[in-house]
Each structure stands twice: as structure tokens, then as C-alpha cells.
Write a protein that holds these residues in place. Structure first.
Motif, PDB file in Angstrom:
ATOM      1  N   GLU A   1       0.837  -1.191   0.000  1.00 17.00           N
ATOM      2  CA  GLU A   1       0.000   0.000   0.000  1.00 17.00           C
ATOM      3  C   GLU A   1       0.872   1.241   0.000  1.00 17.00           C
ATOM      4  OE1 GLU A   1      -3.615  -2.025   2.651  1.00 17.00           O
ATOM      5  OE2 GLU A   1      -2.579  -0.228   3.382  1.00 17.00           O
ATOM      6  N   THR A   2       0.362   2.318  -0.576  1.00 14.59           N
ATOM      7  CA  THR A   2       1.071   3.590  -0.580  1.00 14.59           C
ATOM      8  C   THR A   2       0.361   4.551   0.360  1.00 14.59           C
ATOM      9  OG1 THR A   2       1.800   3.297  -2.863  1.00 14.59           O
ATOM     10  CG2 THR A   2       1.845   5.537  -1.982  1.00 14.59           C
ATOM     11  N   TRP A   3       1.101   5.032   1.333  1.00 10.68           N
ATOM     12  CA  TRP A   3       0.579   6.013   2.283  1.00 10.68           C
ATOM     13  C   TRP A   3       1.369   7.305   2.126  1.00 10.68           C
ATOM     14  CZ3 TRP A   3      -3.197   5.438   6.263  1.00 10.68           C
ATOM     15  CH2 TRP A   3      -3.824   4.183   6.270  1.00 10.68           C
ATOM     16  N   ASN A   4       0.657   8.425   2.015  1.00  3.41           N
ATOM     17  CA  ASN A   4       1.296   9.725   1.833  1.00  3.41           C
ATOM     18  C   ASN A   4       1.149  10.572   3.090  1.00  3.41           C
ATOM     19  OD1 ASN A   4       1.867   9.150  -0.917  1.00  3.41           O
ATOM     20  ND2 ASN A   4      -0.221   9.718  -1.474  1.00  3.41           N
ATOM     21  N   GLU A   5       2.186  11.340   3.388  1.00  2.00           N
ATOM     22  CA  GLU A   5       2.085  12.313   4.471  1.00  2.00           C
ATOM     23  C   GLU A   5       1.217  13.458   3.981  1.00  2.00           C
ATOM     24  OE1 GLU A   5       5.053  15.512   6.059  1.00  2.00           O
ATOM     25  OE2 GLU A   5       5.631  13.563   6.896  1.00  2.00           O
ATOM     26  N   GLU A   6       0.064  13.637   4.607  1.00  2.00           N
ATOM     27  CA  GLU A   6      -0.904  14.618   4.146  1.00  2.00           C
ATOM     28  C   GLU A   6      -0.731  15.987   4.800  1.00  2.00           C
ATOM     29  OE1 GLU A   6      -5.293  13.706   3.093  1.00  2.00           O
ATOM     30  OE2 GLU A   6      -5.291  14.382   5.175  1.00  2.00           O
ATOM     31  N   ALA A   7      -0.316  16.011   6.058  1.00  2.00           N
ATOM     32  CA  ALA A   7      -0.174  17.291   6.752  1.00  2.00           C
ATOM     33  C   ALA A   7       0.739  17.141   7.957  1.00  2.00           C
ATOM     34  CB  ALA A   7      -1.539  17.812   7.196  1.00  2.00           C
ATOM     35  N   VAL A   8       1.391  18.233   8.309  1.00  2.00           N
ATOM     36  CA  VAL A   8       2.077  18.367   9.594  1.00  2.00           C
ATOM     37  C   VAL A   8       1.304  19.428  10.356  1.00  2.00           C
ATOM     38  CG1 VAL A   8       4.211  18.928  10.788  1.00  2.00           C
ATOM     39  CG2 VAL A   8       4.303  17.804   8.557  1.00  2.00           C
ATOM     40  N   LEU A   9       0.781  19.070  11.516  1.00  3.09           N
ATOM     41  CA  LEU A   9      -0.033  20.016  12.266  1.00  3.09           C
ATOM     42  C   LEU A   9       0.810  21.185  12.758  1.00  3.09           C
ATOM     43  CD1 LEU A   9      -2.003  17.662  12.006  1.00  3.09           C
ATOM     44  CD2 LEU A   9      -2.703  18.074  14.370  1.00  3.09           C
ATOM     45  N   PRO A  10       0.181  22.336  13.053  1.00  3.08           N
ATOM     46  CA  PRO A  10       0.928  23.496  13.553  1.00  3.08           C
ATOM     47  C   PRO A  10       1.824  23.121  14.719  1.00  3.08           C
ATOM     48  CG  PRO A  10      -1.339  24.110  13.124  1.00  3.08           C
ATOM     49  CD  PRO A  10      -1.264  22.620  12.943  1.00  3.08           C
ATOM     50  N   ARG A  11       3.059  23.542  14.659  1.00  4.14           N
ATOM     51  CA  ARG A  11       4.024  23.176  15.703  1.00  4.14           C
ATOM     52  C   ARG A  11       3.709  23.921  16.994  1.00  4.14           C
ATOM     53  NH1 ARG A  11       8.877  20.639  13.501  1.00  4.14           N
ATOM     54  NH2 ARG A  11       8.553  20.328  11.268  1.00  4.14           N
ATOM     55  N   ALA A  12       3.531  23.149  18.058  1.00  9.47           N
ATOM     56  CA  ALA A  12       3.096  23.757  19.313  1.00  9.47           C
ATOM     57  C   ALA A  12       3.785  23.179  20.536  1.00  9.47           C
ATOM     58  CB  ALA A  12       1.586  23.601  19.462  1.00  9.47           C
ATOM     59  N   HIS A  13       4.737  22.266  20.363  1.00  5.02           N
ATOM     60  CA  HIS A  13       5.428  21.641  21.492  1.00  5.02           C
ATOM     61  C   HIS A  13       6.921  21.950  21.445  1.00  5.02           C
ATOM     62  CE1 HIS A  13       2.154  19.239  23.226  1.00  5.02           C
ATOM     63  NE2 HIS A  13       1.728  19.071  21.990  1.00  5.02           N
ATOM     64  N   ASP A  14       7.500  22.104  22.635  1.00  2.98           N
ATOM     65  CA  ASP A  14       8.921  22.413  22.752  1.00  2.98           C
ATOM     66  C   ASP A  14       9.772  21.174  23.012  1.00  2.98           C
ATOM     67  OD1 ASP A  14       8.382  25.171  22.488  1.00  2.98           O
ATOM     68  OD2 ASP A  14       7.900  25.304  24.627  1.00  2.98           O
ATOM     69  N   LEU A  15       9.131  20.082  23.437  1.00  4.05           N
ATOM     70  CA  LEU A  15       9.852  18.844  23.733  1.00  4.05           C
ATOM     71  C   LEU A  15       9.108  17.677  23.080  1.00  4.05           C
ATOM     72  CD1 LEU A  15      10.604  19.500  27.533  1.00  4.05           C
ATOM     73  CD2 LEU A  15      12.207  19.715  25.616  1.00  4.05           C
ATOM     74  N   SER A  16       9.574  16.474  23.331  1.00  2.00           N
ATOM     75  CA  SER A  16       8.986  15.278  22.713  1.00  2.00           C
ATOM     76  C   SER A  16       7.486  15.199  22.945  1.00  2.00           C
ATOM     77  CB  SER A  16       9.632  14.021  23.292  1.00  2.00           C
ATOM     78  OG  SER A  16      11.009  13.994  23.021  1.00  2.00           O
ATOM     79  N   ILE A  17       6.750  14.789  21.897  1.00  4.47           N
ATOM     80  CA  ILE A  17       5.309  14.586  21.999  1.00  4.47           C
ATOM     81  C   ILE A  17       5.075  13.097  22.226  1.00  4.47           C
ATOM     82  CG2 ILE A  17       3.078  14.952  20.905  1.00  4.47           C
ATOM     83  CD1 ILE A  17       4.419  17.012  19.084  1.00  4.47           C
ATOM     84  N   TYR A  18       4.553  12.766  23.392  1.00  3.89           N
ATOM     85  CA  TYR A  18       4.383  11.361  23.770  1.00  3.89           C
ATOM     86  C   TYR A  18       3.057  10.762  23.319  1.00  3.89           C
ATOM     87  CZ  TYR A  18       8.374  11.934  26.958  1.00  3.89           C
ATOM     88  OH  TYR A  18       9.620  12.163  27.497  1.00  3.89           O
ATOM     89  N   ALA A  19       2.036  11.593  23.186  1.00  5.77           N
ATOM     90  CA  ALA A  19       0.716  11.033  22.899  1.00  5.77           C
ATOM     91  C   ALA A  19      -0.096  11.973  22.028  1.00  5.77           C
ATOM     92  CB  ALA A  19      -0.038  10.752  24.200  1.00  5.77           C
ATOM     93  N   VAL A  20      -0.870  11.369  21.128  1.00  5.65           N
ATOM     94  CA  VAL A  20      -1.807  12.107  20.298  1.00  5.65           C
ATOM     95  C   VAL A  20      -3.099  11.298  20.237  1.00  5.65           C
ATOM     96  CG1 VAL A  20      -0.997  11.061  18.137  1.00  5.65           C
ATOM     97  CG2 VAL A  20      -2.115  13.298  18.089  1.00  5.65           C
TER      98      VAL A  20
END
Length: 462
Positions: free
Chosen positions: A322-341
Motif C-alpha cells: 500500500e502507498t501512504w502519503n504524508e498529508e499534513a504536519v499540524l501546527p508546531r506547538a510543542h517544545d519537547l517530545s510529543i508522547y501522545a496524540v
């Protein structure tokens, strides 16, 4: 654009509602809302899982005695009637299966009570006042042993038949619940393509497709093909450990808040579903690289047929890749590692959190017809399509992600390990509120789980 600039787009308020009490005295890792009951399960470094009510935010019972080290992950089995089944993954390299007959909130006469409007402590035991009943209420059904190291995540398939587990040993195991009345599970696959610690596994909301996230900076997609499970895609784009992946709800559509009312606005959800019927729900991920990314499957060319009905088919065509494309990068709002979404299955909103102790809530909106296409490369507004089409054109619909709300230091100085959405249940305690928000959608709460042992409940208000 820097986090402070990105946050200028806030249009809502994230308000603290309540703590779940009493908290753990040690680090809490993750909170899992029950698929149908107003309760959640929170796993902790103290080797237990606590079950809390979302109607009065008090402890109902404690699940203990099955693991020798921290319980890192837990998940409720879906589609079970009359009984709750909980899977737990531990740093002791084992997975536990727990069962309990559903009597939470059951009042005399068979009605549902749930302690609505009751601010008094529940003594931690729901309908029972005797703490000695706890062990009898939760039955330790079976221990699944196979991983060589810490189990980091557990996830049930939409049908509830398959359980996926992943570990620091770089492997993913898929187990089948035989549902034979004897708590027997069968190993159906051991997947070992990741080259690093596997942090998270998550099942597609309607298909038996599994996503995994890893220390090797990749996301991998897995499916069964002719009785054998294998990798169908490897998503590369993050520049650090991918901590969490989550799926979009099958019925989600972007918000029309930014589009003027009228016939065009009302038709947008239908047009959106038609344009993306073959690609299906999207995947979202977060990483040590401080980004949140959205991925979409590219539909395969459907074979032509002289007897075609003209109705698009969502059946996966022949061929495993399967081909998966990166569709978007959400607005950057964190200064350190993002552990959960977490991607809400009810509203389509996204929430993220991590090492900086910040909670961020995002919303995807249709781009209005009058919107200028200049600056479409602005990192603070991530649009779905590169072509300069608008919401009112006949071409592909365009959307952008905006930040709705943020909270700084949500758990004080502590890192936040997990965030999730849950349906709000404390209606009688908040009689001034309606069951739905101004858009007609069910009202939700956010639940955060942190290193300080606390579990906090938040509301998004516009």
C-alpha cells in the motif's frame, strides 16, 4: 513557525474539570475509556490498574495481583455484552486478561445509577461497600507469555477477536481470543520487521489493519494475506522515535466553522466523504521530533469490470503493498517530545501532549472559497491539497489545521504520558450544560495521565 506564534490561532478554552480520585502514589502511564460504560481504566507503575467513574470521578475498584512490574498499557475489549474484559501489558513482559461481570452503577431494581450527582466518595468499590469483594469482582483469566522484554502497548481489533501487543524486544504479537469459554488464546502472528523498540500498536477502526510506531522512527502497517500476516507499508517522515499512532473515526469530517452558511457549506461533508471513500480513515502520529503528522492511504486503481454497478468498492484490491502519503504536519506547538496524540472519533478534533507538560487541541477546517492561496506553504496552516482549489469548487476539497486551545504545565512540572478523549458523563453535576455542544456534537472530555500519578479531566469550551 515557533510554538508561541502557532498558538495565536486559539479559538477555544481548555478548562480543568476534575481529578480522578484518589490518584496513584506512583507514575501513571495511560488511561483507557470503556467502549460503552462511563468508566475508565488507568494503569500505573504500582503494578495495578484503577477503574474510575466518569460520573463522579471517584475510584470504583483496583485491579491488582497479576503483574510483577509496572502496568504500562491497558485496553478494553469491544463488543462484549454483560461483561467487561480488560487486557493489560506490563514491564514484566507479560499480557494479562481480566474479566468482570458488569455491575458498575447498577441500582436496586435493575436501573442504572452510576452515582450521578453524588459528590461523596465511593470507597473505591462501586456498588459494593466491602473492599474484600474487589478480588472476586475482577477475575484474572489468563496470562499471555511470549515477549522477551517490556510490553509497551496492547490493542484490540474492532471485532474484539484479535489482540495486538508490542514490546521493547522489537516484536509485535497478534493473538486470537478463541472465545471457547476456557479463556484460550492462540498466537496467530509474530511480526519482527521493526529494528527498534515498538512503542505503540493501534487497530484501524473498521478493518483488520494494524499500525505500529517504533523507536526506529517509522510507522508500519500490517494486514493478513492468505492466512499470513505481513507488512504492507512503512511510513517514513519522522526524524525521531514515533511514540503514538491513532486512527481517525470512520465518519469524521472537517469542521465547516470557517465556511459561510449556505448550500455549499452544507454539502461539504458529503463531498468530503465521496472524495475519500476509497482511501478510508487517516492515521495520525507524534514523535520525539516534536511534530504531529497525518497520513492518508492512496487508493489503488480499481480493476475495470463490464458488470460494474458504478458504486465505488472499498474492498482491498489484489496485491499487498500500500502507498501512504504524508498529508499534513499540524501546527508546531510543542517544545519537547510529543508522547501522545488522540483523534476524537466523535468530533474529529485532535489533542497532543508530552514532555513539556503542554496540552494542545487542534481542529481541521474547510478552507473557504474566498481564502487566498498565497502563503499556502506557511508552516502554521497545513493544507490538504497543493492545488489552489477552494471549498466551493468542483475539485478536491482543501482543509487546514488550526490550534483551538492550549494549557501550559497541565500537571505542574511533570511530564504527561498520555491523553485520550471520552464522552462526558457527569451531566447531573453540571445541569447548566447540555449533552451536546453548540455544533450539535456530543460533548467530550479530555483525560491526561502523568508522572505525578494524577489523572485530570478537561473540557473544551468555545
Amino acid at each position: 513557525m515557533k510554538a508561541a506564534q502557532a498558538m495565536a490561532a486559539k479559538t477555544a478554552t481548555l478548562s480543568f474539570l476534575s481529578d480522578l480520585t484518589p490518584p496513584s502514589l506512583e507514575r501513571t502511564w495511560l488511561t483507557a475509556p470503556h467502549p460503552s460504560l462511563p468508566i475508565v481504566a488507568t494503569c500505573s507503575s504500582d503494578k495495578t490498574v484503577r477503574i474510575y467513574s466518569l460520573t463522579n470521578f471517584n475510584l470504583l475498584s483496583t485491579v491488582s495481583g497479576g503483574h510483577k512490574r509496572s502496568v504500562r498499557s491497558c485496553a478494553w475489549k469491544p463488543n462484549v455484552k454483560g461483561e467487561s474484559v480488560l487486557a493489560t501489558g506490563s514491564f514484566d513482559a507479560t499480557v494479562g486478561i481480566w474479566r468482570r461481570w458488569d455491575s458498575y452503577g447498577r441500582a436496586e431494581g435493575g436501573g442504572e445509577d452510576w452515582g450521578l450527582g453524588d459528590d461523596s466518595p465511593s470507597n473505591g468499590h462501586g456498588p459494593h461497600d466491602d473492599g474484600d469483594d474487589d478480588e472476586e469482582e475482577w477475575r484474572f483469566a489468563v496470562l499471555l507469555d511470549g515477549h522477551d522484554s517490556e510490553v509497551k502497548s496492547v490493542s484490540w481489533s474492532p471485532s474484539g477477536t484479535l489482540l495486538a501487543t508490542c514490546s521493547r524486544d522489537k516484536s509485535i504479537w497478534i493473538w486470537e481470543d478463541l472465545e471457547d469459554g476456557d479463556n484460550n488464546f492462540e498466537t496467530v502472528a509474530v511480526l519482527q520487521q521493526h529494528s527498534g523498540d515498538v512503542k505503540c500498536v493501534a487497530w484501524h477502526p473498521v478493518e483488520e489493519c494494524l499500525a505500529s510506531a517504533s523507536y526506529d522512527d517509522t510507522i508500519r502497517l500490517w494486514r493478513e494475506d492468505i492466512d499470513d500476516w505481513g507488512q504492507v507499508a512503512c511510513l517514513k517522515g519522522h526524524e525521531g522515535t514515533v511514540w503514538t499512532v491513532d486512527w481517525e473515526g470512520a465518519d469524521n469530517v472537517p469542521s465547516t466553522q470557517s465556511v459561510e452558511d449556505g448550500e455549499e457549506a452544507s454539502s461539504l461533508p458529503t463531498r468530503w466523504r465521496e472524495q475519500h471513500a476509497l482511501s478510508g480513515p487517516r492515521l495520525i502520529s507524534c514523535s520525539d521530533d516534536r511534530t504531529v503528522r497525518v497520513w492518508r492511504r492512496q487508493p489503488k486503481q480499481q480493476p475495470s469490470s463490464s458488470c460494474s454497478s458504478g458504486i465505488p468498492s472499498i474492498i482491498r484490491p489484489v496485491g499487498t503493498d500500500e502507498t501512504w502519503n504524508e498529508e499534513a504536519v499540524l501546527p508546531r506547538a510543542h517544545d519537547l517530545s510529543i508522547y501522545a496524540v488522540a483523534w476524537s472519533k466523535r468530533t474529529g478534533r485532535v489533542a497532543s501532549t508530552g514532555a513539556d507538560g503542554r496540552i494542545v487541541v487542534y481542529e481541521e477546517r474547510f478552507v473557504p472559497a474566498t481564502a487566498s492561496t498565497a502563503g499556502s506553504g506557511d508552516a502554521d496552516k497545513m493544507e490538504m491539497d497543493a492545488e489552489p482549489t477552494s471549498a466551493s469548487s468542483d475539485g478536491p476539497l482543501r482543509t487546514e489545521w488550526t490550534i483551538l486551545a492550549t494549557v501550559e504545565a497541565a500537571h505542574g512540572i511533570y511530564e504527561i504520558n498520555h491523553i485520550c478523549w471520552a464522552k462526558r458523563a457527569d451531566r447531573r453535576r453540571h445541569q447548566e450544560r447540555q449533552d451536546t455542544d453548540s455544533s450539535g456534537r456530543e460533548e467530550e472530555v479530555l483525560i491526561t495521565t502523568a508522572d505525578d500519578g494524577t489523572i485530570k479531566v478537561w473540557t473544551v469550551e468555545q
